[in-house]
Every structure is written in structure tokens, then in C-alpha cells.
Motif scaffolding. Structure first.
Motif, PDB file in Angstrom:
ATOM      1  N   VAL A   1       6.045  -7.557   1.613  1.00 13.99           N
ATOM      2  CA  VAL A   1       7.223  -6.695   1.695  1.00 13.99           C
ATOM      3  C   VAL A   1       7.257  -5.725   0.504  1.00 13.99           C
ATOM      4  O   VAL A   1       7.519  -4.528   0.658  1.00 13.99           O
ATOM      5  CB  VAL A   1       8.516  -7.551   1.731  1.00 13.99           C
ATOM      6  N   THR A   2       6.953  -6.244  -0.677  1.00 14.97           N
ATOM      7  CA  THR A   2       6.994  -5.393  -1.864  1.00 14.97           C
ATOM      8  C   THR A   2       5.910  -4.319  -1.806  1.00 14.97           C
ATOM      9  O   THR A   2       6.136  -3.175  -2.206  1.00 14.97           O
ATOM     10  CB  THR A   2       6.818  -6.242  -3.131  1.00 14.97           C
ATOM     11  N   ALA A   3       4.739  -4.690  -1.304  1.00 14.56           N
ATOM     12  CA  ALA A   3       3.670  -3.702  -1.179  1.00 14.56           C
ATOM     13  C   ALA A   3       4.089  -2.600  -0.211  1.00 14.56           C
ATOM     14  O   ALA A   3       3.837  -1.412  -0.462  1.00 14.56           O
ATOM     15  CB  ALA A   3       2.388  -4.367  -0.696  1.00 14.56           C
ATOM     16  N   LEU A   4       4.757  -2.996   0.871  1.00 14.84           N
ATOM     17  CA  LEU A   4       5.240  -1.976   1.817  1.00 14.84           C
ATOM     18  C   LEU A   4       6.314  -1.112   1.155  1.00 14.84           C
ATOM     19  O   LEU A   4       6.363   0.105   1.372  1.00 14.84           O
ATOM     20  CB  LEU A   4       5.788  -2.637   3.087  1.00 14.84           C
ATOM     21  N   ALA A   5       7.145  -1.746   0.345  1.00 14.80           N
ATOM     22  CA  ALA A   5       8.171  -0.975  -0.364  1.00 14.80           C
ATOM     23  C   ALA A   5       7.519   0.025  -1.313  1.00 14.80           C
ATOM     24  O   ALA A   5       7.949   1.178  -1.424  1.00 14.80           O
ATOM     25  CB  ALA A   5       9.092  -1.912  -1.143  1.00 14.80           C
ATOM     26  N   PHE A   6       6.446  -0.409  -1.976  1.00 11.29           N
ATOM     27  CA  PHE A   6       5.745   0.524  -2.858  1.00 11.29           C
ATOM     28  C   PHE A   6       5.171   1.684  -2.047  1.00 11.29           C
ATOM     29  O   PHE A   6       5.259   2.852  -2.445  1.00 11.29           O
ATOM     30  CB  PHE A   6       4.625  -0.177  -3.625  1.00 11.29           C
ATOM     31  N   ASP A   7       4.599   1.344  -0.906  1.00 15.36           N
ATOM     32  CA  ASP A   7       4.036   2.343  -0.011  1.00 15.36           C
ATOM     33  C   ASP A   7       5.109   3.374   0.365  1.00 15.36           C
ATOM     34  O   ASP A   7       4.875   4.582   0.368  1.00 15.36           O
ATOM     35  CB  ASP A   7       3.545   1.628   1.248  1.00 15.36           C
TER      36      ASP A   7
ATOM     37  N   ALA B   1      -2.180   5.501   1.503  1.00 12.16           N
ATOM     38  CA  ALA B   1      -1.800   4.374   2.351  1.00 12.16           C
ATOM     39  C   ALA B   1      -2.815   3.246   2.188  1.00 12.16           C
ATOM     40  O   ALA B   1      -2.485   2.073   2.294  1.00 12.16           O
ATOM     41  CB  ALA B   1      -1.711   4.810   3.807  1.00 12.16           C
ATOM     42  N   GLN B   2      -4.055   3.643   1.879  1.00 16.61           N
ATOM     43  CA  GLN B   2      -5.108   2.640   1.705  1.00 16.61           C
ATOM     44  C   GLN B   2      -4.849   1.711   0.530  1.00 16.61           C
ATOM     45  O   GLN B   2      -5.258   0.561   0.539  1.00 16.61           O
ATOM     46  CB  GLN B   2      -6.430   3.346   1.468  1.00 16.61           C
ATOM     47  N   LYS B   3      -4.182   2.256  -0.479  1.00 18.02           N
ATOM     48  CA  LYS B   3      -3.929   1.420  -1.652  1.00 18.02           C
ATOM     49  C   LYS B   3      -3.067   0.233  -1.265  1.00 18.02           C
ATOM     50  O   LYS B   3      -3.354  -0.904  -1.634  1.00 18.02           O
ATOM     51  CB  LYS B   3      -3.237   2.238  -2.741  1.00 18.02           C
ATOM     52  N   SER B   4      -2.004   0.518  -0.503  1.00 20.03           N
ATOM     53  CA  SER B   4      -1.121  -0.572  -0.097  1.00 20.03           C
ATOM     54  C   SER B   4      -1.825  -1.500   0.877  1.00 20.03           C
ATOM     55  O   SER B   4      -1.658  -2.719   0.824  1.00 20.03           O
ATOM     56  CB  SER B   4       0.145  -0.018   0.521  1.00 20.03           C
TER      57      SER B   4
END
Lengths: 101, 426
Positions: free
Chosen positions: B12-18, B192-195
Motif C-alpha cells: 500500500v505504501t509503495a502504491l502511495a509513493f507511486d 512506475a517501474q520503480k514502484s
């Protein structure tokens, strides 16, 4: 310092960047300039010579200027310039799509 | 149970960062098109969102490593990743609040470095990598972009002299939209690849997928959608700074700037010398002011921005480190939940503060008042539309703080106090 800065890659980026990044806008501008017809004629404000493109220069207010239709040589030059721009953009797209970056 | 919860929180946090990444970086591609009214603000962010979405699907060469070559891959655990992500998000939101275009990837790297420092100490960080992959490119990217965009703008200005402005405006509007689209697409593919990489790593670490797994489709989908949503929401504050704050830009400058951005970003990746999209885009906008005869660059705004760039790594790192300490001090599930709570609370707080002086598609193109947007009105009648220049004077608040700088920056205002901020000649 060479540990910290990859001079080779840097200079490549700079040279290619200047060629592409400044060259494309320049080509684009040149293409538009050719499309607009010879500059000297424009100053004379020949009425009725061109109908489609803009009629005003807003540089100095509301001087009505008609754009003369460009001759075939100019049209070809403009097409070449703009075609090169489109080709460059297509190449850019290809690079993105092929994941080469 | 704990593992599953941790995994879910990291995802969830990675998506939030994205999401923050998309919304922080909309301006890189679209700020100039919005400022020159080549596109309506809403159209611009929608276009950028779609292209980011498409871009996220285009290339799947995911580097399943976070901060490769910058921190020791062996010490990265899920809690560290979570702390690092929180650091990145909080810094992204803070810079957005201040309207500063700063690099999202630097924020992420900073958060990770801070979290690793807090977790294992200096041994976990590869300092040479930090300098050569983060600090030096951060210095060079704007310089290269300024040079390229400056030269491009200068050529364009020379070549279009005497060409009727109607024609150049129409032509360059299209050129600008095209080049900005390319930047959006490149951003979607890159960022987007980073996330995706982070989520994949988390899934592997959590045992949800085998180590040699490809990126699951739902990860690609969710990352692409999160970034597109963020982009569509539009980081209007950042867009405003990039489009109006640094340089007053016209379509020719916009086209030159975006072409320079697209060229430098794509070429630098091609030559393996990765530069931050944000730094390049900002440098290009500055360059378009440097190269245009008679254009004014607000170096004070640029200066603030450079300071923020310098702070990105340590500041995001500090947040990351604090989160990591908090996590390990509380320990276990509660530690992780506490860090997540910190993220939610601080994000909500920043959002609340931002509502005091909202910047959105209606006022993104307001006249720039050097007092950091002091003249912004929540509702301004004539902006947000493509076409002619702004029609009526905008009733800026005639506060003492905004009058002084307004006079300084305009110079044509007669009597201070009367109607100074309305900048008569507009």
C-alpha cells in the motif's frame, strides 16, 4: 574524481543532447519560417496573397500582415524540416517502447 | 499474520509513493503547456495521466532492486523499505506543499539511505554510489538541460523572428503538446517501474511469489493506475512554479524546453547516465528563459528550488531514519503499524495545510507574485481557459506583504497602495 563523474557518458549526453534537444526545435522553427514565406514580402503587407495563416503580428500591435503562399522550394524545405522532426519524435517513441533506457 | 500485514502495508505504501510520484511530476511534462495555454489545465493532466498509464505498460524491464548501488542490498528488509518509503512520501508531500519541483526518485533514495543508516549504520550505505549516482547527476542535470534548452530557445527565437505570431503560436502549440507527451510517456515507463520493483521485491521477500517471478499483472496494473491517478489529480502547486514561477514562457520556449527535456532524459538513459526527470525538466524551463532574448528568469525562485534539491536527500533520509527508529523502538507489528500511522497522519496534516491556499486548475496560471503566490485567489474568473491572455485584473489581496514585491517586480505601477497588485497593464 573519475570515480564520481562518468565523463564519457556525460560528454555523450551533452553532445547528443545539444544536437537533438536544440536541433529539433531549431528545425521546427525553420520549417515554420519556410512555411510562412519570404520575410521581405511579408513586410509589404500584400493583401490577399495568403488566406489561411495568421494575419497579425502582435509584436508591434495590430499591423495586418498577409502571409504569402510559400513557393514549391520553400514548401519542400518546410516538409523536409518538419518531416525530420516527426522522424526524430518517432525514434524517441521507439526508444521508449523498446525499453532502451 | 504479522508478515502478511507487513507485506500489505509495504504494498500500500509503495502504491502511495507511486501516487505522489505521479502527482509531483505532472508538472515536468505539462507545466509549460498549461502556462502557454496550449492545453487547458484539465486536458493537460488528463493527457499526461493517460500517457503515464500507457507508459507504465510499455516497458517491463523492471529493475527489481531499490536504490541499486546506493545501499547494500543485503540489509534491505521489509521494515526498512517501509520506513524509506514513508521518508520519500513525506518529503514529496512537503515539497509539493511548497510548490517546489524536486526529484521523487531522490526522495525515495534519501528515505532508503536514511532508513538503512538507522537500521545498520554507515556500513550499509555505498557512499561512492550516493555521490556518483545521486549528488553529481543532481548538479549536472540542470546544467546540461539549461545549456540544451537555452541553445534551442535561442535558435528558435532567431529563426522565428518576423514570422507572424499566429503561425508560430499554432505551430509551436502542436510541437509543445507532442514533446510534452513524450516526456509524460518516458516518465510513465521510468517511474512506475520503480514502484513495481519495490512491490515485487516485497512480494519475494514476503514469500508471496517465487524469487524468479515476473511482475504479476495486478502489480503492473495497480502501479500504472496509481501513477495515472496521481498525475490526473495534478500537483498544481508544482505546475504553477514550473510554468509561471521560474520564467514567463511562450509556446516557442515551451516547445524548446519540452523537447530538450525529452531529448536529455531519453539520451541520458540511453547512455547509462541517469538523470532525474525533474531536474532535467526544471533545468530546461530555466534554459528556455536564459536563451530567450528579453525573457526574465526569477533566479530567486530557482534558488529556493536548488536549496530544496540539496535538502531532498538528507531530509527524506531523516524522516526515513526516524521511522526506522520508531519501528525498531516499538518493535514487531505495532512498530510497523505505528510508522504507517505516522504516514497517514502527516499526509493528512499536509493536505489540511494545503487547503488554506489551494492551487488548482482554476488558478494555476495566475500572475506570479514574487511573494510566493501571495496574490493567489481561490477562484479566479478568467484563467484555466485556452486562448487569449488573461482578461481582467485579478483582485489580489492588497496586503502589505504583497504590495512591496509586486511593485518591485512590475515596475510600472504608479501609486503604491492604490491598486498596485492588479498590475495595470494586464
Amino acid at each position: 574524481m573519475s570515480d564520481f563523474i562518468e565523463w564519457g557518458a556525460l560528454s555523450q549526453v551533452l553532445v547528443a543532447g545539444v544536437l537533438v534537444g536544440a536541433g529539433i526545435p531549431a528545425l521546427f522553427a525553420l520549417g515554420l519560417r519556410l512555411l510562412a514565406g519570404p520575410a521581405r514580402d511579408r513586410g509589404d503587407a500584400v493583401p490577399g496573397a495568403g488566406e489561411a495563416a495568421g494575419r497579425r503580428t502582435s509584436d508591434d500591435g495590430a499591423v495586418a500582415v498577409a502571409i504569402p503562399r510559400p513557393g514549391p522550394a520553400r514548401l519542400a524545405g518546410a516538409a523536409l524540416c518538419l518531416g525530420l522532426v516527426v522522424a526524430a519524435v518517432a525514434t524517441g517513441l521507439f526508444v521508449v517502447v523498446s525499453g532502451g533506457h | 499474520m504479522t508478515e502478511t500485514l507487513l507485506l500489505a502495508l509495504v504494498v500500500v505504501t509503495a502504491l502511495a509513493f507511486d501516487f505522489t510520484n505521479g502527482f509531483h511530476d505532472t508538472g515536468n511534462a505539462m507545466a509549460t503547456s498549461i502556462a502557454t495555454r496550449a492545453l487547458k489545465p484539465k486536458t493537460a493532466v488528463a493527457l499526461s495521466a493517460v500517457l503515464n498509464l500507457v507508459g507504465a505498460f510499455l516497458s517491463l524491464a523492471v529493475a527489481a532492486t531499490i536504490a541499486k548501488g546506493i545501499v547494500d542490498a543485503g540489509v534491505i528488509t521489509l521494515p526498512v523499505v517501509l520506513a524509506g518509503l514513508v521518508g520519500g512520501i513525506v518529503w514529496n508531500l512537503l515539497t509539493w506543499l511548497l510548490g517546489i519541483p524536486s526529484s521523487s526518485s531522490h526522495a525515495l533514495v534519501g528515505g532508503m539511505v536514511g532508513a538503512v543508516l538507522a537500521a545498520v549504520g554507515t556500513s550499509g550505505v555505498l557512499w561512492t554510489g550516493v555521490v556518483s549516482k545521486v549528488l553529481v547527476p543532481a548538479l549536472l542535470a540542470p546544467l546540461i538541460a539549461i545549456a540544451v534548452a537555452g541553445l534551442g530557445t535561442w535558435c528558435v527565437a532567431k529563426l522565428t523572428r518576423g514570422v507572424p505570431q499566429d503561425l508560430t503560436n499554432r505551430g509551436f502549440r502542436w510541437g509543445q503538446i507532442g514533446s510534452a507527451s513524450l516526456v509524460s510517456l518516458a516518465h510513465g515507463t521510468n517511474d512506475a517501474q520503480k514502484s513495481m520493483g519495490i512491490i515485487l521485491l516485497a512480494l519475494i521477500a514476503g514469500g508471496a511469489v517465487p524469487a524468479d517471478s515476473n511482475v504479476p499483472l495486478w502489480v503492473i496494473l495497480s502501479c500504472a493506475v496509481a501513477m495515472a491517478l496521481g498525475t490526473y489529480l495534478g500537483g498544481w502547486r508544482v505546475i504553477r512554479t514550473l510554468g509561471k514561477g521560474l520564467v514567463e514562457i511562450d509556446t516557442r520556449q515551451g516547445m524548446a524546453a519540452e523537447t530538450s527535456s525529452a531529448a536529455v532524459i531519453l539520451l541520458s538513459s540511453h547512455f547509462g547516465f541517469s538523470l532525474s526527470t525533474t531536474h532535467v525538466a526544471t533545468g530546461s524551463v530555466l534554459g528556455s528563459g536564459v536563451g530567450m532574448p528579453g525573457a526574465k528568469v526569477r533566479w530567486s525562485v530557482a534558488g529556493r528550488m536548488f536549496v530544496a534539491w540539496g535538502l531532498t536527500l538528507p531530509a527524506a533520509g531523516l524522516v526515513g531514519a526516524l521511522c526506522q527508529w520508531l519501528e525498531s523502538a516499538i518493535g514487531g507489528t505495532f512498530g510497523v503499524v505505528a510508522v504507517f500511522a505516522v504516514l497517514v497522519i502527516s499526509s493528512a496534516a499536509i493536505w489540511l495545510v494545503s487547503r488554506r491556499k489551494p492551487v488548482d486548475h482554476t488558478n494555476v496560471n495566475e500572475e506570479w507574485d514574487e511573494d510566493k503566490g501571495a496574490g493567489i485567489e481561490p477562484v479566479a474568473a478568467t484563467t484555466g481557459q485556452a486562448g487569449g491572455e488573461r482578461v481582467g485584473p485579478v483582485p489580489a489581496l492588497a496586503t502589505a506583504s504583497s504590495v512591496g514585491p509586486a511593485i518591485e517586480s512590475v515596475g510600472t505601477v504608479g501609486a503604491p497602495g492604490a491598486d498596485a497588485p492588479s498590475k495595470g497593464d494586464n
